[in-house]
Write an enzyme that holds these catalytic residues in place. Structure first.
Site, PDB file in Angstrom:
ATOM      1  N   ARG A 153       0.816  -1.220   0.000  1.00  0.00           N
ATOM      2  CA  ARG A 153       0.000   0.000   0.000  1.00  0.00           C
ATOM      3  C   ARG A 153       0.852   1.273   0.000  1.00  0.00           C
ATOM      4  O   ARG A 153       0.428   2.306  -0.513  1.00  0.00           O
ATOM      5  CB  ARG A 153      -0.956  -0.016   1.206  1.00  0.00           C
ATOM      6  CG  ARG A 153      -2.058   1.069   1.145  1.00  0.00           C
ATOM      7  CD  ARG A 153      -3.090   0.854   2.231  1.00  0.00           C
ATOM      8  NE  ARG A 153      -4.222   1.767   2.118  1.00  0.00           N
ATOM      9  CZ  ARG A 153      -4.454   2.796   2.926  1.00  0.00           C
ATOM     10  NH1 ARG A 153      -3.603   3.059   3.923  1.00  0.00           N
ATOM     11  NH2 ARG A 153      -5.510   3.561   2.762  1.00  0.00           N
ATOM     12  N   ILE A 156      -7.319   7.589  -1.034  1.00  0.00           N
ATOM     13  CA  ILE A 156      -7.227   6.131  -1.100  1.00  0.00           C
ATOM     14  C   ILE A 156      -8.081   5.623   0.052  1.00  0.00           C
ATOM     15  O   ILE A 156      -7.981   6.115   1.179  1.00  0.00           O
ATOM     16  CB  ILE A 156      -5.760   5.645  -0.999  1.00  0.00           C
ATOM     17  CG1 ILE A 156      -5.685   4.117  -1.058  1.00  0.00           C
ATOM     18  CG2 ILE A 156      -5.075   6.175   0.246  1.00  0.00           C
ATOM     19  CD1 ILE A 156      -4.237   3.587  -1.113  1.00  0.00           C
ATOM     20  N   SER A 157      -8.945   4.670  -0.210  1.00  0.00           N
ATOM     21  CA  SER A 157      -9.933   4.241   0.780  1.00  0.00           C
ATOM     22  C   SER A 157      -9.301   3.549   1.981  1.00  0.00           C
ATOM     23  O   SER A 157      -8.188   3.005   1.902  1.00  0.00           O
ATOM     24  CB  SER A 157     -10.955   3.295   0.141  1.00  0.00           C
ATOM     25  OG  SER A 157     -11.729   3.963  -0.812  1.00  0.00           O
ATOM     26  N   GLN A 158     -10.026   3.568   3.078  1.00  0.00           N
ATOM     27  CA  GLN A 158      -9.639   2.847   4.288  1.00  0.00           C
ATOM     28  C   GLN A 158      -9.434   1.372   3.948  1.00  0.00           C
ATOM     29  O   GLN A 158     -10.269   0.757   3.271  1.00  0.00           O
ATOM     30  CB  GLN A 158     -10.752   2.999   5.324  1.00  0.00           C
ATOM     31  CG  GLN A 158     -10.552   2.225   6.602  1.00  0.00           C
ATOM     32  CD  GLN A 158     -11.784   2.283   7.499  1.00  0.00           C
ATOM     33  OE1 GLN A 158     -12.799   2.873   7.128  1.00  0.00           O
ATOM     34  NE2 GLN A 158     -11.711   1.658   8.657  1.00  0.00           N
ATOM     35  N   PRO A 159      -8.350   0.753   4.392  1.00  0.00           N
ATOM     36  CA  PRO A 159      -8.086  -0.649   4.045  1.00  0.00           C
ATOM     37  C   PRO A 159      -9.236  -1.600   4.366  1.00  0.00           C
ATOM     38  O   PRO A 159      -9.538  -2.492   3.571  1.00  0.00           O
ATOM     39  CB  PRO A 159      -6.830  -0.976   4.865  1.00  0.00           C
ATOM     40  CG  PRO A 159      -6.117   0.333   4.961  1.00  0.00           C
ATOM     41  CD  PRO A 159      -7.202   1.360   5.100  1.00  0.00           C
TER      42      PRO A 159
END
Length: 256
Positions: A79, A105-108
């Site tokens: 990431r 970038i989205s939350q994992p």
């Protein structure tokens, strides 16, 4: 008359120079290995946190545990390669991060949940709307045969495509364009994932979803409650939707 050339002097490196070069090489290798070890550890910690959140939100999402294949792939995708330099120290924190141009970038955990809900199989073809940094596409690339991803913001789309090529995600095809209308050329798709919030489910995407396929999309206005929706298309073409969780995404941008 011949001109005599000056003699070429052979300089023999001293043992001290050899020792310095060897030391620098060892230090360089140590730094590289150390950075790799750090990211591996941080990624493992991130995956533990994702598993804990999934267990805690399972009553609402219906997914107490995420597919082991999804977890395994997310445990491998770097990431930190998908965030700006200033955000690298936070790359494995379980939260969204800015990537420029007003995007994130989205939350994992959300990436894992959305990927899990697709129930994608190794032979599947998946469409992604909203390439962003390319992280979601990289995760999908480890699970399916082909990923087609569209980004409307040209600089982001170009950067993500270059990044995915550099990192050898050969299953991913990129395009700069308006994702609202999908990518008709490669339809129908076994699964579609939308990584920005729409005011409604775009009809072109429903048409491009294969019977038996699934779409995961956040729906709702930017400053109001948004819900992650699971859209399922039955074999006869009938479409059903189910709310999964309240979420917060940047809005889906579409050209008028």
């Amino acid at each position: 008359m011949s001109i005599r050339q000056p003699p070429v002097l052979a300089v023999k490196p001293s043992p001290a120079l050899f020792l310095l070069a060897a030391t620098l090489a060892v230090v360089s290798q140590w730094r590289s290995a150390s950075a790799q070890d750090t990211s591996t550890t941080e990624r493992a910690d991130m995956m533990k946190e994702i598993a804990a959140i999934a267990a805690g939100t399972g009553a609402a999402s219906g997914r107490h545990t995420l597919d082991p294949r999804v977890m395994a792939v997310m445990g491998q995708v770097p990431r930190h390669e998908f965030v700006p330099e200033a955000q690298k120290p936070y790359a494995y924190h379980n939260r969204p991060l800015p990537i420029g141009h007003g995007q994130t970038i989205s939350q994992p955990y959300i990436v894992g949940l959305m990927t899990d809900l697709l129930m994608a199989k190794p032979g599947d073809t998946v469409l992604e709307i909203g390439t962003g940094s390319g992280y979601q596409a990289a995760v999908l690339a480890g699970l399916v045969k082909a990923v087609y991803t569209i980004e409307i913001i040209e600089p982001l789309g170009r950067q993500a495509c270059d990044r995915l090529k550099r990192l050898a995600y050969q299953q991913v095809a990129c395009k700069v364009g308006d994702g609202y209308y999908g990518w008709e050329e490669h339809a129908p798709y076994d699964a579609i994932v939308v990584t920005a919030a729409a005011s409604h489910v775009p009809p072109p995407l429903i048409r491009q979803l294969k019977p038996g396929g699934r779409m995961v999309i956040p729906v709702g206005a930017q400053f109001m409650t948004q819900y992650l929706l699971l859209v399922e298309k039955a074999a006869d073409g009938a479409v059903s939707t189910r709310q999964i969780l309240p979420v917060r995404f940047v809005p889906l941008v579409s050209k008028p």
